[in-house]
Design a protein around this motif. Structure first.
Motif, mmCIF file in Angstrom:
data_model
loop_
_atom_site.group_PDB
_atom_site.id
_atom_site.type_symbol
_atom_site.label_atom_id
_atom_site.label_comp_id
_atom_site.label_asym_id
_atom_site.label_seq_id
_atom_site.Cartn_x
_atom_site.Cartn_y
_atom_site.Cartn_z
ATOM 1 N N ARG B 16 0.816 -1.192 0.000
ATOM 2 C CA ARG B 16 0.000 0.000 0.000
ATOM 3 C C ARG B 16 0.857 1.251 0.000
ATOM 4 N N PHE B 17 2.000 1.137 0.667
ATOM 5 C CA PHE B 17 2.842 2.323 0.771
ATOM 6 C C PHE B 17 3.645 2.587 -0.502
ATOM 7 N N HIS B 18 3.543 1.666 -1.464
ATOM 8 C CA HIS B 18 4.276 1.897 -2.683
ATOM 9 C C HIS B 18 3.429 2.630 -3.712
ATOM 10 N N GLY B 19 2.364 3.261 -3.258
ATOM 11 C CA GLY B 19 1.660 4.168 -4.145
ATOM 12 C C GLY B 19 0.397 3.624 -4.759
ATOM 13 N N ARG B 20 0.100 2.361 -4.483
ATOM 14 C CA ARG B 20 -1.164 1.873 -5.022
ATOM 15 C C ARG B 20 -2.271 2.378 -4.127
ATOM 16 N N SER B 21 -3.250 3.001 -4.665
ATOM 17 C CA SER B 21 -4.262 3.599 -3.790
ATOM 18 C C SER B 21 -5.209 2.555 -3.227
ATOM 19 N N HIS B 22 -5.501 1.546 -3.949
ATOM 20 C CA HIS B 22 -6.315 0.487 -3.355
ATOM 21 C C HIS B 22 -6.056 -0.803 -4.094
ATOM 22 N N GLU B 23 -6.319 -1.867 -3.382
ATOM 23 C CA GLU B 23 -6.214 -3.159 -4.054
ATOM 24 C C GLU B 23 -7.607 -3.587 -4.457
ATOM 25 N N LEU B 137 -9.823 9.288 0.567
ATOM 26 C CA LEU B 137 -9.114 9.628 1.798
ATOM 27 C C LEU B 137 -7.913 8.735 2.010
ATOM 28 N N ASN B 138 -7.457 8.094 0.946
ATOM 29 C CA ASN B 138 -6.381 7.121 1.075
ATOM 30 C C ASN B 138 -5.028 7.826 0.971
ATOM 31 N N MET B 139 -4.526 8.219 2.104
ATOM 32 C CA MET B 139 -3.251 8.939 2.120
ATOM 33 C C MET B 139 -2.601 8.705 3.468
ATOM 34 N N VAL B 401 -6.634 9.080 -5.894
ATOM 35 C CA VAL B 401 -7.363 9.898 -4.925
ATOM 36 C C VAL B 401 -8.174 10.953 -5.680
ATOM 37 N N HIS B 402 -7.541 11.558 -6.667
ATOM 38 C CA HIS B 402 -8.248 12.581 -7.447
ATOM 39 C C HIS B 402 -9.441 11.990 -8.207
ATOM 40 N N ILE B 403 -9.221 10.824 -8.769
ATOM 41 C CA ILE B 403 -10.292 10.190 -9.531
ATOM 42 C C ILE B 403 -11.503 9.928 -8.641
ATOM 43 N N SER B 404 -11.230 9.420 -7.443
ATOM 44 C CA SER B 404 -12.350 9.120 -6.555
ATOM 45 C C SER B 404 -13.031 10.379 -6.049
ATOM 46 N N ARG B 405 -12.243 11.432 -5.783
ATOM 47 C CA ARG B 405 -12.884 12.680 -5.344
ATOM 48 C C ARG B 405 -13.752 13.242 -6.459
#
Lengths: 418, 420
Positions: B16-23, B137-139, B401-405
């Motif tokens: 998760r910390f390698h930049g994938r926003s969600h699995e 909110l995935n950050m 994150v932008h896409i989901s917002r």
């Protein structure tokens, strides 16, 4: 032998470690009205432990007073119910306050069942309060719990909360069951659904369940939440089993006992376990508490089944016979069917005809059904007592008194006549 | 502009910390059936993150596969459909939900499952909102480190947020089951309502069963604030339904009472579950309140447009809608606004709206008035508040994150413009 109960106003929950087995919160009015032989002597000023804020409406601050509950009973047993009478009133008050809703009609609906006089025998809360006292001893987790306790409320208060939650769940299930059964009376007064309609009964039950969930979450222990939620699910399972029974299952003792566990025993067993968990007891001891509740509940229901036939007399036919009239087959009939297979045919016809019911009662009287049910209840009561005996040793007098009360309750379950 | 969505099978949640926003967990069958333009290319063998044990019936282990969701959309005007973006995750949740309600008592299981059948699942609106909220909110947050530790104990963050979506649906369906008993409803979601098919008794029990399952799932998340918020949502549903049942003549004509009731019945569930998603993500109290505000305003906007559509249906003129509210004597926002312009309408309403003639008169007043228009305006105000809440979220340069917002903003527009 006389016991002197000293209840001292406490400055903090740390006083728990000074040997007081529990703090009973009294208001002066409650005290004088209910407890017998109280001498009130002013002492140095001490403050009462503040209850968890917002939930302790019933408690009054005590100042400058030490209460002594002097119970001089030389040969009489301590009545388990009287021993906790004041604490029960406290819980009842809090319960009433807790169900005050923003929507007044709902509040009156929910309050309906907590009115004075219709509160049943308060059997469950009595068991739970004694269970709390019976397990009140230093445990491996006491230190951590005390830290947690001072954050989330004193241990006793939290255990009382379990009793409140248990009652809310119980009443919610009664409200929904009454809708399901189109019941006319409950606890001696017109059932809520007759008085206010099915709709409000369903909503009031939902409301109580949600309040129970909120109270559960306030305890900050997710195992406890899970156990009580499981108890709710079991209540639903039991009721569903009763509604959807096939002819085959109706005549199965195994099915009947499973249903009885779900409908009656699971709630009390899970709440006993929660009380133990909150006390910081080990998994083994918590299971003992669970076993006590489970066996007590089963014994209670089995005797309930007997009383439905016998009523206040040991001969048949004086009971209300409501189970058999609703076509519900209980343990005495199931035992009788083992002796008289012909009875099975009558039962399979549905027990709708009064003539069939009379024939069934004849078989029951000839059989050992009542006797064997009582014996089975005694077996479960015995298991319950063994669970108490297996509790960790303690030389605290009040712990002994409460354990004795729990044993006493198993006897009362067996010998009661109503 | 083309977006390339790369979903890589992950060895552990630390990815998760390698930049994938969600699995997104895919089964090969789900993938090929639903997603468009997927190219599957075998890659080095990697294992999928195992779901929380016992609750991830829908996930299949993935081996030797990397999925790429190639969404090559050259025209910028075409927006990403918020529902398609999470379609597969929604199926996963639906599968888990179905498994979660398997009961020891078969009849109860079939009753509860009734509402989770494929095809009768409604628009899955709520879960869509919640999944996008989770992504939005995935950050990294102050609590990320601790949460990751906790996460590895109690299940990956995304799984836990999906669990909120499942719990929300269980609570929602339970309330529908009970409401149908209360309303003696004939149909729900286009099929015979459960109480008609199986009886009131089983509906009440099935609802209770779902509520208890929801409580158990809630407790498994190990967060008592979350338990408390969702329990409050249940209580609000009850409050709202009770308010509707026990309304006095005075309150029936009060916009304030109506909005409070609407909050309870519709908005509270989605707002509280949005807040739970934020809390699980380790967000601050301020950000969690923003998530709450989004859900609250979205829910209110939704209900207000719902009220309009009950009158207008698929046409902007009156009378083509189902008119079910007014026929049940329920007074909604358009009528309340019309009453402000035409006090005579109040008398008609006070008579109970039982007579068809009275209903016709009321509809006449409504058509003459600005009732529909003002309701739409109020809905737009709430939609605007919702968008502002999203805009106030903490900055992030993560594309997903932008896409989901954007999807969350898109949903507010769809709420306003929908015709059914």
């Amino acid at each position: 032998m006389s016991w002197r109960w000293t209840l001292r106003s406490l400055r903090s929950s740390r006083a728990r470690f000074h040997g007081r087995s529990h703090e009973l919160f009294f208001s002066t009015s409650l005290c004088s009205a209910r407890s017998s032989r109280i001498s009130v002597s002013p002492e140095n000023s001490t403050k009462v432990v503040s209850c968890k804020e917002g939930r302790c409406w019933g408690a009054r601050g005590l100042h400058d007073v030490r209460y002594q509950l002097d119970l001089d009973r030389s040969s009489e047993e301590m009545d388990p119910f009287s021993l906790v009478a004041d604490e029960l009133s406290l819980i009842a008050d809090r319960l009433r306050s807790m169900v005050i809703a923003e929507v007044p009609k709902l509040a009156s609906a929910a309050e309906y069942f907590f009115k004075m006089g219709v509160e049943g025998k308060r059997f469950r809360p009595t068991v739970l309060l004694h269970m709390a006292s019976a397990l009140n001893m230093p445990t491996p987790w006491s230190a951590a719990d005390n830290l947690f306790g001072s954050l989330s409320g004193d241990l006793r208060t939290r255990q009382q909360c379990i009793a409140e939650i248990t009652e809310m769940i119980h009443v919610a299930s009664l409200l929904h069951d009454d809708v399901l059964d189109d019941a006319d009376t409950r606890r001696g007064i017109g059932s809520l659904n007759i008085v206010m309609g099915n709709k409000l009964s369903v909503l009031a039950g939902d409301f109580l369940l949600s309040r129970a969930c909120i109270a559960l979450s306030s305890l900050g222990n997710t195992e406890v939440v899970s156990l009580m939620a499981t108890a709710v699910e079991h209540l639903v399972n039991g009721e569903t089993m009763q509604m959807t029974t096939s002819a085959e299952k109706r005549c199965s003792m195994e099915y009947y006992l499973q249903k009885t566990f779900y409908k009656t025993a699971s709630l009390i067993s899970n709440s006993c376990k929660c009380v133990a968990i909150l006390a910081g007891q080990t998994a083994e001891v918590s299971m003992l508490a669970y076993n006590y509740g489970q066996n007590l509940g089963l014994a209670f229901q089995l005797i309930d089944d007997v009383l439905d036939f016998t009523g206040t007399s040991s001969s048949l036919g004086k009971g209300s016979l409501s189970d058999i009239r609703h076509g519900i087959v209980t343990a005495p009939i199931l035992f009788a069917m083992e002796e008289y297979p012909q009875l099975r045919k009558i039962v399979d016809r549905g027990l709708k005809e009064p003539a069939d019911i009379d024939i069934a009662l004849d078989y029951l009287e000839k059989s050992q059904g009542i006797k064997r049910t009582k014996e089975l209840a005694a077996v479960h009561a015995d298991h319950a007592i063994k669970a108490i005996d297996a509790f960790p040793e303690s030389d605290n007098e009040n712990v002994h008194i409460s354990r004795k009360a729990l044993v006493d309750l198993t006897h009362r379950v067996l010998t009661r006549t109503k």
